[in-house]
Enzyme design. Structure first.
Site, short mmCIF file in Angstrom:
data_model
loop_
_atom_site.label_atom_id
_atom_site.label_comp_id
_atom_site.label_asym_id
_atom_site.label_seq_id
_atom_site.Cartn_x
_atom_site.Cartn_y
_atom_site.Cartn_z
N LEU A 151 27.04 -11.65 21.21
CA LEU A 151 26.08 -10.71 21.57
C LEU A 151 26.03 -10.15 22.81
O LEU A 151 25.84 -8.84 23.08
CB LEU A 151 24.50 -11.19 21.54
CG LEU A 151 23.58 -10.17 21.23
CD1 LEU A 151 23.59 -9.03 20.29
CD2 LEU A 151 21.99 -10.85 21.35
N TYR A 152 26.63 -11.07 23.86
CA TYR A 152 27.09 -10.43 25.06
C TYR A 152 28.07 -9.27 24.94
O TYR A 152 27.62 -8.24 25.58
CB TYR A 152 27.70 -11.54 25.84
CG TYR A 152 28.12 -11.24 27.07
CD1 TYR A 152 27.44 -10.68 28.29
CD2 TYR A 152 29.50 -11.38 27.39
CE1 TYR A 152 27.90 -10.29 29.50
CE2 TYR A 152 30.04 -11.02 28.54
CZ TYR A 152 29.24 -10.44 29.68
OH TYR A 152 29.79 -10.03 30.90
#
Length: 335
Positions: A151-152
């Site tokens: 997700l980063y």
């Protein structure tokens, strides 16, 4: 020049602010003191900056649009450098919402500030993580980045896309740069180098993931700052479009927007990197060999051709120099 920098309590923002202040510029720093890692280190960085006559600081979160607007308007920036973010690949598995809040909502707020204040240049920090597990190397800025592994990485890619839309719609000159494993003095405690050196001081073993087979394009902080400083005056436009024989330029045909890798294109294996740390410490490290962690990529490898074509600069500080400098700082900082 008035420069508004988000993330000056952080590792990269701190070093960039110091460099710009040393060059005679006025800097307003903006950052929130999140507890992602030891706040003492963040306060140390800010205290060093506050000792400079041309530095002012606002402590607030990116999501606080009122505070962000007030700080930016007081600065009246010629240049905005957006470095603040929720960083860390592994932490994004534990606290995903913090990445949405900081990297999406916070970055959107910066784009709105730029739309209103119209700086000469907006520069945004992205990451090599957007390349995912690309097998084509070295990574070029025009390569596919549609398969993030965390997700980063997804939030950083999303920031790039949002920034392109604002550059197109509002003609905001924007450069997004992708960092490649930045390290050096005052670095983040969650990074491998910091963790390994700290473990050595406690005579504890280090966790070596991926059985040590990973490769990283390590970028020393002084090289990274130099690259950013040299990119600040390179405002994206057709006037500085790079010819195809030098590099594949990412200058958009729809607006003043460009993506640039900030890395030296010299990946180093994790095991040789650990050997270098041992040499600097003059002590062996106990190695706990472990499989690859979820979300980790096997290799990062920058093509620096576009950076070199735009600025004439190429990161060149090798890991032996960089690791030695970090170890010396770490020992002094921890007395």
């Amino acid at each position: 020049m008035n420069v508004f920098i988000t993330g000056t309590a952080g590792f990269i923002g701190f070093h960039l602010a110091r460099r710009l202040l040393a060059d005679g510029h006025t800097v307003h720093g903006y950052d929130g003191m999140t507890e992602y890692y030891d706040l003492r280190l963040k306060h140390t960085r800010v205290d060093i900056l506050k000792a400079e006559a041309n530095y002012t600081h606002t402590q607030a979160m990116l999501e606080d649009m009122d505070a962000l607007t007030a700080a930016a308007e007081a600065c009246q920036p010629d240049v905005i450098v957006h470095l603040a973010a929720q960083a860390g690949v592994r932490y994004s598995l534990e606290q995903p919402r913090t990445y949405v809040n900081a990297n999406l909502v916070g970055s959107f707020n910066i784009l709105e500030i730029a739309r209103i204040l119209k700086p000469q240049h907006l520069l945004l920090a992205s990451t090599s993580s957007v390349y995912g597990a690309n097998e084509k190397v070295p990574f070029e800025e025009a390569d596919k980045t549609d398969e993030p592994m965390t997700l980063y990485a997804a939030t950083k890619k999303s920031m790039e896309v949002m920034a392109h839309s604002y550059a197109h719609l509002w003609k905001i000159p924007t450069t997004a740069f992708r960092f490649f494993t930045v390290y050096g003095p005052y670095g983040r405690p969650d990074m491998a180098l910091f963790k390994f050196v700290a473990a050595a001081g406690k005579n504890e073993p280090i966790d070596v993931y991926g059985m040590g087979q990973q490769e990283r394009d390590f970028t020393y902080i002084d090289d990274l700052v130099e690259a950013i400083v040299k990119l600040i005056p390179v405002v994206p436009s057709e006037d500085n479009r790079v010819s195809e024989d030098k590099a594949r330029d990412t200058l958009s045909k729809l607006g003043p927007f460009r993506i640039v890798n900030l890395g030296g294109g010299q990946p180093v294996g994790l095991l040789p990197f650990i050997d270098t740390i041992e040499e600097a410490l003059e002590t062996p490290l106990q190695r706990n060999m472990l499989p690859m962690q979820k979300g980790d990529v096997p290799r990062t490898y920058a093509s620096p051709k576009l950076l070199q074509a735009l600025t004439g600069f190429l990161p060149s500080i090798d890991v032996k120099q960089g690791v030695t400098a970090f170890v010396n700082w770490f020992r002094a900082y921890n007395k």
